[in-house]
Design a protein around this motif. Structure first.
Motif, mmCIF file in Angstrom:
data_model
loop_
_atom_site.group_PDB
_atom_site.id
_atom_site.type_symbol
_atom_site.label_atom_id
_atom_site.label_comp_id
_atom_site.label_asym_id
_atom_site.label_seq_id
_atom_site.Cartn_x
_atom_site.Cartn_y
_atom_site.Cartn_z
ATOM 1 N N VAL A 311 -14.386 7.342 -7.775
ATOM 2 C CA VAL A 311 -13.295 6.990 -6.870
ATOM 3 C C VAL A 311 -12.669 8.274 -6.347
ATOM 4 N N ASP A 312 -12.492 8.372 -5.051
ATOM 5 C CA ASP A 312 -11.905 9.571 -4.459
ATOM 6 C C ASP A 312 -10.532 9.852 -5.059
ATOM 7 N N GLU A 313 -10.202 11.126 -5.206
ATOM 8 C CA GLU A 313 -8.952 11.508 -5.848
ATOM 9 C C GLU A 313 -7.740 11.046 -5.057
ATOM 10 N N ASN A 314 -7.844 10.993 -3.745
ATOM 11 C CA ASN A 314 -6.725 10.512 -2.936
ATOM 12 C C ASN A 314 -6.459 9.021 -3.183
ATOM 13 N N VAL A 315 -7.534 8.257 -3.351
ATOM 14 C CA VAL A 315 -7.388 6.839 -3.667
ATOM 15 C C VAL A 315 -6.826 6.683 -5.074
ATOM 16 N N ARG A 316 -7.304 7.510 -6.008
ATOM 17 C CA ARG A 316 -6.762 7.482 -7.368
ATOM 18 C C ARG A 316 -5.252 7.719 -7.360
ATOM 19 N N ALA A 317 -4.816 8.664 -6.532
ATOM 20 C CA ALA A 317 -3.394 9.009 -6.492
ATOM 21 C C ALA A 317 -2.563 7.815 -6.044
ATOM 22 N N ILE A 318 -3.055 7.082 -5.046
ATOM 23 C CA ILE A 318 -2.344 5.890 -4.599
ATOM 24 C C ILE A 318 -2.308 4.847 -5.710
ATOM 25 N N ALA A 319 -3.433 4.669 -6.401
ATOM 26 C CA ALA A 319 -3.488 3.696 -7.495
ATOM 27 C C ALA A 319 -2.522 4.073 -8.616
ATOM 28 N N ARG A 320 -2.429 5.361 -8.941
ATOM 29 C CA ARG A 320 -1.499 5.787 -9.987
ATOM 30 C C ARG A 320 -0.056 5.499 -9.598
ATOM 31 N N LEU A 321 0.271 5.727 -8.344
ATOM 32 C CA LEU A 321 1.632 5.444 -7.881
ATOM 33 C C LEU A 321 1.948 3.954 -7.985
ATOM 34 N N ILE A 322 0.974 3.123 -7.637
ATOM 35 C CA ILE A 322 1.199 1.673 -7.718
ATOM 36 C C ILE A 322 1.338 1.238 -9.172
ATOM 37 N N ALA A 323 0.526 1.822 -10.061
ATOM 38 C CA ALA A 323 0.598 1.452 -11.478
ATOM 39 C C ALA A 323 1.966 1.756 -12.077
ATOM 40 N N ALA A 324 2.617 2.785 -11.540
ATOM 41 C CA ALA A 324 3.916 3.196 -12.084
ATOM 42 C C ALA A 324 5.094 2.720 -11.245
ATOM 43 N N ALA A 325 4.828 2.014 -10.156
ATOM 44 C CA ALA A 325 5.887 1.682 -9.200
ATOM 45 C C ALA A 325 6.856 0.647 -9.749
ATOM 46 N N ASN A 326 8.128 0.838 -9.429
ATOM 47 C CA ASN A 326 9.161 -0.140 -9.778
ATOM 48 C C ASN A 326 9.565 -1.004 -8.587
ATOM 49 N N ASP A 327 8.992 -0.697 -7.422
ATOM 50 C CA ASP A 327 9.418 -1.384 -6.197
ATOM 51 C C ASP A 327 8.302 -2.257 -5.620
ATOM 52 N N LEU A 328 7.482 -2.854 -6.463
ATOM 53 C CA LEU A 328 6.446 -3.744 -5.961
ATOM 54 C C LEU A 328 7.082 -4.959 -5.288
ATOM 55 N N PRO A 329 6.451 -5.472 -4.240
ATOM 56 C CA PRO A 329 7.027 -6.649 -3.561
ATOM 57 C C PRO A 329 7.199 -7.817 -4.519
#
Length: 497
Positions: A311-329
């Motif tokens: 998985v590309d590192e840029n895609v990984r970075a987005i996934a990590r942010l979502i995994a830790a996000a407190n503002d999911l819809p």
């Protein structure tokens, strides 16, 4: 005083062509009104009838907005406004064109329209396209008992021609899929037959391309000149359709436009701009659909993508942010009206209705957890690379367990609509699942709502689609973009006396 033209709309669907022509016809120097719409689908007929009822007023009745803004059922229109509702029922007919006795039934109506309006009529519509579309032809090849020459859908255009011959209007506009250009029946190309039949109908017609210059030698334009790219005309969608304009021979003698009839190309409109102001929504879960369960499923999928191989590192970075996000819809549906001030001026004017205080039909589907991960990955990939990934580019943990996944037939199976470009073609397939119409925001992990799809198709925000959600999607996908129809209508009216 300009002439008033009566419009006959065949194979009308939910009214995309009719909406554009009606809106253009309200101008003082245009004056066009729908006289008759013919459609076979139950729910599309309900949509058409409601819109015809609303257009019978100078301004839409307040009771319509009371129902929409209050999220209430519509009142009994026939009881509240009997004359207006009777007009709508007379205007919209549920009939199967090509069915036994239907032409004979409509013939008297066509004769009356021609006589009352002294020949000042316009015929519009698009015969069903399943037999011509590339996808439809591919499906048909897989049917053991399918015989091309026995598929009546190849010849439904003849019903359009038959009505054209009877009505003999001043002009007609016929729309169909790009696949009509290459479709073959009985060993020959279908499109040349269509053009020949259209030219010979009634008192004879000259056929004009809308987006290409007219041949200076007076000959018929090349087949591909009749192809229109909707994205070149302010529609936020790469929708390529065959659209033929015919003008009756006695009128066409004086028609000599300087350049393409539709004018110059317009700047492209992106998905982001088209769905501006739409509230963030979470998708649903097929089972145990609570906000907490959905967020947990999203975080687990995001964490798995962040740790997956290849998985590309840029895609990984987005996934990590979502995994830790407190503002999911957290919402699955939103009636709140959003801000569309970031839209281009012409789209703001087209979509907006100041009396509407809500967003209509903006509700998400439910998805299985694995699809949340696929949607998230596809949207993150598209954000990073400006294109949706092919199926082979998905990590193994997200690969579907389909026996034919390696065949190449489903390479675009999970396709995000890229934010900074026009969308791909919105088709009726959107009613089946959302895999080809993934929202560009990776956090939302969902397919497009009916209203978002309607925006890409340029239906005004106050346009209500009747029926259950699956049928709403189907109507949206089957329509001609009203904003494109509006431009065609303006151009056609300027060519007529």
């Amino acid at each position: 005083m300009p002439k008033e033209y009566a419009i006959i709309d065949l194979f009308a669907g939910p009214g995309g062509l009719g909406e554009g022509f009606s809106r253009a016809g309200r101008a003082d120097d245009a004056r066009m009104k729908i006289h008759l719409s013919v459609e076979m689908d139950d729910h599309a007929v309900q949509t058409l009838r409601l819109r015809a009822f609303l257009r019978s007023f100078d301004t839409f009745p307040q009771e319509y907005y009371n129902a929409l803004n209050g999220r209430a059922d519509f009142p009994d229109w026939a009881n509240l406004y009997p004359a207006n509702w009777a007009h709508a029922e007379q205007e919209v007919r549920q009939r199967v064109l090509g069915g036994a006795g239907v032409f004979e039934e409509l013939a008297a109506e066509l004769d009356q329209a021609r006589e009352v309006h002294a020949g000042n009529t316009i015929l519009i519509g698009g015969p069903p396209c399943q037999a011509y579309s590339l996808a439809g032809r591919s499906r048909n090849k897989g049917k053991a008992d399918y015989v091309l020459e026995k598929d009546d859908r190849h010849y439904l255009y003849r019903e359009y021609v038959r009505i054209l011959d009877r009505l003999n209007p001043a002009a007609f506009v016929m729309e169909n899929v790009k696949g009509m250009l290459s479709s073959r029946v009985d060993g020959g190309g279908i499109f040349s037959r269509v053009l020949d039949d259209l030219e010979a109908a009634g008192d004879g017609y000259r056929l004009f391309p809308l987006a290409q210059p007219i041949p200076a030698d007076g000959n018929r334009a090349d087949a591909r000149d009749f192809l229109i790219r909707a994205e070149d005309h302010g529609v936020p969608q790469a929708r390529h359709r065959v659209i033929i304009l015919g003008i009756r021979s006695d009128i066409a003698e004086g028609v000599a436009p300087d350049g393409p009839i539709l004018g110059n190309k317009q700047p492209p409109v992106s998905v982001d701009e088209a769905i501006a102001g739409m509230w963030q929504l979470r998708s649903g879960l097929s089972r145990k659909d609570t906000t907490d369960d959905w967020k947990q499923a999203v975080r687990l999928q995001a964490a798995a993508i962040a740790e997956a191989d290849a998985v590309d590192e840029n895609v990984r970075a987005i996934a990590r942010l979502i995994a830790a996000a407190n503002d999911l819809p957290h919402l699955r549906t939103s009636a709140w009206k959003g801000d569309i001030s970031s839209m281009s001026g012409h789209l703001q004017e087209w979509f907006s209705d100041t009396r509407l205080r809500v967003t209509l039909q903006h509700e998400t589907r439910g998805h299985i957890p694995d699809d949340l991960g696929r949607y998230m990955f596809s949207a993150a990939f598209a954000r990073c690379f400006g294109r949706a990934p092919k199926l082979m580019e998905f990590p193994e943990i997200l690969q579907p367990a389909h026996k034919n996944r390696d065949s190449g037939d489903f390479a675009d199976r999970f396709r995000t609509q890229v934010a900074k470009r026009p969308s791909t073609t919105v088709t009726s397939h959107i009613s089946k699942d959302g895999h080809y119409f993934i929202h560009p925001d990776p956090k939302q992990c969902r397919s497009l709502t009916v209203r978002e799809a309607a925006r890409l198709q340029t239906f005004p925000d106050n346009y209500w689609f009747c029926g259950p959600r699956t049928k709403q999607y189907h109507q949206v996908g089957n329509a001609v973009p009203p904003y494109l129809a509006y431009q065609i209508a303006n151009a056609v009216r300027q060519l007529l006396p």
